[in-house]
Motif scaffolding. Structure first.
Motif, short mmCIF file in Angstrom:
data_model
loop_
_atom_site.label_atom_id
_atom_site.label_comp_id
_atom_site.label_asym_id
_atom_site.label_seq_id
_atom_site.Cartn_x
_atom_site.Cartn_y
_atom_site.Cartn_z
N ASN A 83 14.67 -43.68 117.95
CA ASN A 83 14.71 -42.39 118.63
C ASN A 83 15.28 -41.33 117.69
N THR A 84 14.55 -40.24 117.55
CA THR A 84 15.02 -39.10 116.77
C THR A 84 15.08 -37.90 117.70
N GLN A 85 16.23 -37.24 117.77
CA GLN A 85 16.33 -36.12 118.67
C GLN A 85 17.34 -35.10 118.14
N TYR A 86 17.15 -33.86 118.60
CA TYR A 86 18.13 -32.83 118.28
C TYR A 86 18.19 -31.83 119.41
N LEU A 87 19.30 -31.12 119.47
CA LEU A 87 19.49 -30.02 120.41
C LEU A 87 20.01 -28.83 119.65
N LYS A 88 19.40 -27.67 119.89
CA LYS A 88 19.91 -26.40 119.36
C LYS A 88 20.30 -25.54 120.56
N HIS A 89 21.49 -24.97 120.50
CA HIS A 89 21.99 -24.20 121.64
C HIS A 89 22.70 -22.95 121.14
N THR A 90 22.28 -21.81 121.68
CA THR A 90 22.93 -20.53 121.41
C THR A 90 23.39 -19.93 122.73
N SER A 91 24.64 -19.50 122.78
CA SER A 91 25.19 -18.89 123.99
C SER A 91 25.96 -17.64 123.61
N ALA A 92 25.81 -16.58 124.40
CA ALA A 92 26.52 -15.33 124.15
C ALA A 92 26.91 -14.71 125.48
N ALA A 93 28.07 -14.06 125.51
CA ALA A 93 28.54 -13.49 126.77
C ALA A 93 29.49 -12.34 126.52
N VAL A 129 23.18 -30.61 117.82
CA VAL A 129 23.49 -32.03 117.92
C VAL A 129 22.27 -32.81 117.46
N ASP A 130 22.46 -33.70 116.50
CA ASP A 130 21.39 -34.58 116.01
C ASP A 130 21.74 -36.03 116.35
N THR A 131 20.73 -36.78 116.79
CA THR A 131 20.94 -38.18 117.16
C THR A 131 19.82 -39.02 116.57
N GLN A 132 20.21 -40.18 116.04
CA GLN A 132 19.23 -41.14 115.51
C GLN A 132 19.50 -42.49 116.18
N GLY A 133 18.62 -42.89 117.07
CA GLY A 133 18.86 -44.09 117.86
C GLY A 133 18.04 -45.28 117.42
N THR A 134 18.61 -46.46 117.59
CA THR A 134 17.90 -47.72 117.37
C THR A 134 18.19 -48.66 118.53
N GLU A 135 17.15 -49.10 119.18
CA GLU A 135 17.26 -50.09 120.26
C GLU A 135 16.37 -51.27 119.90
N GLN A 136 16.93 -52.49 119.93
CA GLN A 136 16.16 -53.66 119.52
C GLN A 136 16.42 -54.82 120.48
N HIS A 137 15.35 -55.54 120.79
CA HIS A 137 15.47 -56.70 121.68
C HIS A 137 15.54 -57.98 120.87
N GLY A 138 16.10 -59.01 121.51
CA GLY A 138 16.32 -60.28 120.86
C GLY A 138 15.48 -61.40 121.46
N PRO A 139 15.71 -62.65 121.02
CA PRO A 139 14.87 -63.78 121.44
C PRO A 139 14.98 -64.14 122.91
N ALA A 140 16.05 -63.71 123.58
CA ALA A 140 16.18 -64.03 125.00
C ALA A 140 15.50 -63.01 125.90
N SER A 141 14.93 -61.98 125.32
CA SER A 141 14.42 -60.88 126.14
C SER A 141 13.18 -61.24 126.93
N SER A 142 12.25 -61.97 126.30
CA SER A 142 10.98 -62.26 127.00
C SER A 142 11.25 -62.99 128.32
N ARG A 143 12.11 -63.99 128.28
CA ARG A 143 12.38 -64.78 129.49
C ARG A 143 13.10 -63.94 130.53
N TRP A 144 13.91 -62.98 130.08
CA TRP A 144 14.70 -62.17 131.01
C TRP A 144 13.92 -60.97 131.53
N THR A 145 13.13 -60.34 130.66
CA THR A 145 12.54 -59.04 130.97
C THR A 145 11.18 -59.16 131.65
#
Length: 803
Positions: free
Chosen positions: A426-436, A389-405
């Protein structure tokens, strides 16, 4: 409650949704089964009468799925009282059984599901598949309790087996069209037949669209709509009567404007009064569009999207080798998730962008050999899974954030540019191997008494990677060591981080079931299972210490250790017109994998940790009666007592959070009182989230023969309903997020004939009950509570034909 036992719809319904149900649902008069007919299931990888299977299993027939409107896994909880489903969007969806499966809250890729989802023997690793339409389904089997000694992936809470209609060597087809209010439109079609004397094919299509149920006054759009398309094709090669080889492929797509919430209420936290919701909103002259959540109005201002694609290819071979059957299932699946969210849940530009697109690739291989004999039956198999699983995240704040945060006492809070444009990638990945390898033996000690042991050896290896880089509104990096007050403030919202946790482990699990046939129509059974849910990695970043450094010890979570006991009774009487089944169970889980939440806006939203011990115990009862071809009814119920037995260092609910953390010798303030907050809370004895103590499903149908428009058929009137008592909608129970219990009622009235023609009108949530599917706290411990209202009353008309 008894008044709700009116009449249920369509063809024949009895769905056994609890201790071991049966479903008779048919689409035409001619297909209605004799009352002594048995339901055949393949829960133990061989065809057998459901009443002979010594485990708690529910079966829902394809026709019942169609006519009750249960068009995806999320709707199954309305038919199966032991199933819990919660979803804030397709990715953050989870299916639990008896309270177990996945931790309540934001989904993490770093752990496995406790409830396995299978379609035609193929394991689906991502719960996002649960929000897609059922496509050409023959039946659904819901198995409760551990299933690791028979099924591909180890599952500690249960399994949902979906069997689709298979290619036929006789030409057949069916088509269905539904229209309803909220601009609801749904079309389904399937066609099957021979391509030669050895090859048959089947293709099915489903499309659903519906206007959203919440109006966004900011954009002028209805949001939380439905927009699904599904296609499935199968090719069956039968060179001789002993060998079937099936090649199948499917593709499913969603592209709705989803998923938004509505304002529900506020609750006092331990933040200073000036930093709670009312004061922060007043500072920016903000007023929510409506304080009545069932006005279904919102003003969220960030883009919304729930773009979701999934599909794959499988090759299944079944070879009758004489003394047994050899099965091979090879499959590849993908999932592509493209979301956009409004993470501040308000009409203010606090969080202006929140999106974490993911891509998932999964390969599975399973081999099984099943043998049936006079004294012994057994199944042995091997299973392998490889996924990324690969994920590429973007989180961004706006002009109202300073007063709120930022704190109002901080002069930087008056400068919108401090946090405006602050962005984390954010850059992330998961590698998973399962055997049974796994196996289960049925030893028929006598004609009445059977002992069934099973065992599984499992290996899992997981490696994750997470990197967050942070930039201010001018594109300059935000780093540790920078002493500029603006940088310090920015780093308090988004801090850079890198982690690469790894996990690997071997596990051994086993179970033992004894069953006794008291009479031909009464069977008793008892089961003990010792099993596990594999450990995992924290894939969404790690919590930090006071210096802002990652706590690397929190990178992995231990496997869950499960002890499960169950006993049941399966009975039929009145010439098998009536069935009454009972199951009692207790499951103890050590090192329960729980979601731990962080209340700050912009920082790590949640991570995994092991709770000490949890327990679920209860009783499940199912009754079904088919008095005649003209009347039948069913009722199923579950009492589930699911609690944290020991969780002494759990995250605190918002009423006990948000203040300054207590020091040595200090006493926390009272709940909801600004001041000192405990570092963590003891929630031992509290109920697990998402679990109703009481849940019921019930329904009935009556019909009468008529001749209409020259057709011989029957008019039918049907009812089905369900009830759930209240449940907690927060990992640590909070006074502010208990969802009230509710009952939903559905009716349908129509005509069908023995040629496969069926036309009926329907109304769902007939009494327009206001209820919530889930409540969520807004970030930063401001006390904001938002929710997702359930569907209002809907109604429409369905026409179906087969040929």
């Amino acid at each position: 409650m008894i008044a709700r036992f009116l009449l249920t719809a369509s063809a024949v319904l009895p769905s056994f949704i609890l201790a071991a149900p049966i479903a008779f649902a048919q689409e035409s008069v001619a297909e209605a089964p004799d009352i002594s007919d048995a339901i055949v299931v393949t829960a133990r990888r061989r065809a057998e009468n459901i009443q002979d299977v010594p485990l708690a299993i529910s079966v829902i027939a394809g026709a019942q799925i169609n006519e009750t409107g249960a068009f995806n896994v999320g709707k199954l909880q309305q038919l199966a009282p032991s199933v819990q489903f919660y979803s804030s969007n397709p990715r953050n969806s989870a299916v639990n059984i008896r309270g177990f499966g996945a931790p309540f809250g934001l989904t993490t890729d770093g752990i496995d599901q406790g409830v396995g989802l299978y379609v035609d023997d193929v394991y689906y690793a991502r719960a996002s598949s649960s929000v897609f339409d059922f496509l050409d389904v023959d039946r659904i089997e819901v198995l409760r309790g551990p299933q690791g000694t028979l099924y591909g992936k180890n599952t500690t809470a249960g399994a949902i087996n979906i069997t689709t209609n298979q290619p036929t060597f006789d030409f057949e087809g069916k088509a269905e069209l539904t229209v309803g209010n909220l601009a609801f439109k749904q079309a389904k079609a399937a066609i099957s037949g021979p391509l030669s004397d050895k090859v048959a094919a089947r293709i099915a299509f489903s499309g659903t669209s519906r206007r959203g149920t919440i109006f966004n006054v900011t954009t002028g759009n209805w949001i939380n709509e439905q927009d699904n398309i599904g296609l499935r094709g199968q090719l069956l090669f039968r060179p001789n009567e002993n060998l079937d080889i099936t090649l199948a492929g499917d593709f499913n797509k969603q592209n709705p404007e989803c998923c938004g919430t509505v304002y529900v209420r506020t609750g006092a936290t331990q933040r200073s009064t000036g930093r709670q919701y009312a004061a922060l909103a007043a500072l920016q002259n903000y007023a929510v569009v409506s304080t009545n959540p069932f006005d279904r109005l919102t003003d969220i201002d960030a883009n919304l999207n729930a773009g979701n694609k999934t599909g794959g290819v499988s090759l299944r071979a079944k070879w009758d080798v004489g003394p047994g059957t050899l099965t091979s299932v090879t499959a590849w699946r993908f999932w592509d998730w493209k979301p956009e969210n409004d993470r501040d849940y308000t009409g203010l530009a606090i969080v202006s962008k929140s999106q974490n697109p993911s891509q998932h690739d999964q390969y599975t291989q399973e081999f099984r050999y099943a043998y049936e004999g006079d004294k012994f039956d057994f199944v042995v198999g091997a299973f392998g899974l490889k996924q990324r699983v690969d994920t590429q995240g973007t989180e961004q704040h706006g002009p109202a954030s300073s007063r709120w945060t930022l704190s109002p006492s901080d002069p930087l809070s008056l400068d919108p540019s401090v946090l405006d444009g602050l962005t984390a990638y954010n850059t992330q990945y998961l590698k998973h191997t399962s055997a049974a390898i796994f196996g289960q033996l049925s030893w028929k000690v006598t004609d009445a008494f059977t002992i069934q042991p099973g065992a599984r050896i499992n290996y899992d290896k997981k490696s994750g990677y997470y990197e967050r880089t942070v930039f201010d509104g001018d594109g300059n990096p935000v780093l540790f060591g920078q002493t500029d007050p603006r940088k310090v403030a920015q780093r308090g919202v988004f801090a850079p981080q890198v982690s690469a946790p790894t996990f690997s482990d071997w596990n051994f699990s086993y179970d033992l079931t004894a069953s006794y046939e008291v009479t031909q129509d009464i069977r008793a059974y008892a089961t003990y299972a010792k099993t596990f849910k594999t450990g995992g990695v924290n894939q969404n970043g790690l919590p930090t210490n006071a210096a802002g450094e990652p706590i690397y010890e929190a990178g992995t979570v231990k496997p869950e250790s499960v002890n499960h006991w169950e006993a049941g009774l399966k009975t039929q009487f009145w010439d098998r017109r009536a069935t009454l089944n009972l199951a009692i169970f207790r499951t103890d889980v050590k090192n329960y994998q729980a979601t731990v939440t962080n209340g700050q806006l912009g920082v790590l939203r949640g991570y995994l940790a092991n709770a000490g011990k949890v327990r679920s115990q209860g009783v499940e009862v199912d009754f079904s009666v088919r008095a005649s071809d003209r009347f039948q009814a069913y009722a199923s119920g579950a009492y589930t007592d699911a609690k944290y037995k020991r969780f002494v260092d759990a995250p605190c609910p918002p009423e006990l959070a948000g203040g300054t953390t207590v020091g040595a010798g200090q006493t926390p303030a009272a709940p909801g009182t600004p001041g000192l907050s405990p570092a963590n809370c003891d929630i031992s004895g509290k109920r697990l989230p998402g679990v109703s103590e009481w849940a019921f499903s019930y329904g009935a149908e009556t019909n009468t023969p008529v001749k209409l428009l020259g057709r011989d058929g029957e008019v039918f009137l049907g009812f089905d309903g369900n009830y759930r008592s209240n449940f907690s909608s927060n990992p640590s129970p909070s006074a502010y997020t208990w969802v009230k219990g509710y009952a939903l009622s559905n009716f349908r009235f129509g005509f069908r004939d023995d040629s496969g023609f069926n036309i009926y009108g329907w109304v769902r949530n007939a009494f327009d009950v206001n209820y919530f599917e889930q409540l969520t706290f807004g970030p930063s411990n401001t006390g904001l509570v938002v929710g997702q209202p359930g569907d209002p009353r809907t109604y429409g008309l369905t026409v179906r034909t087969s040929f």
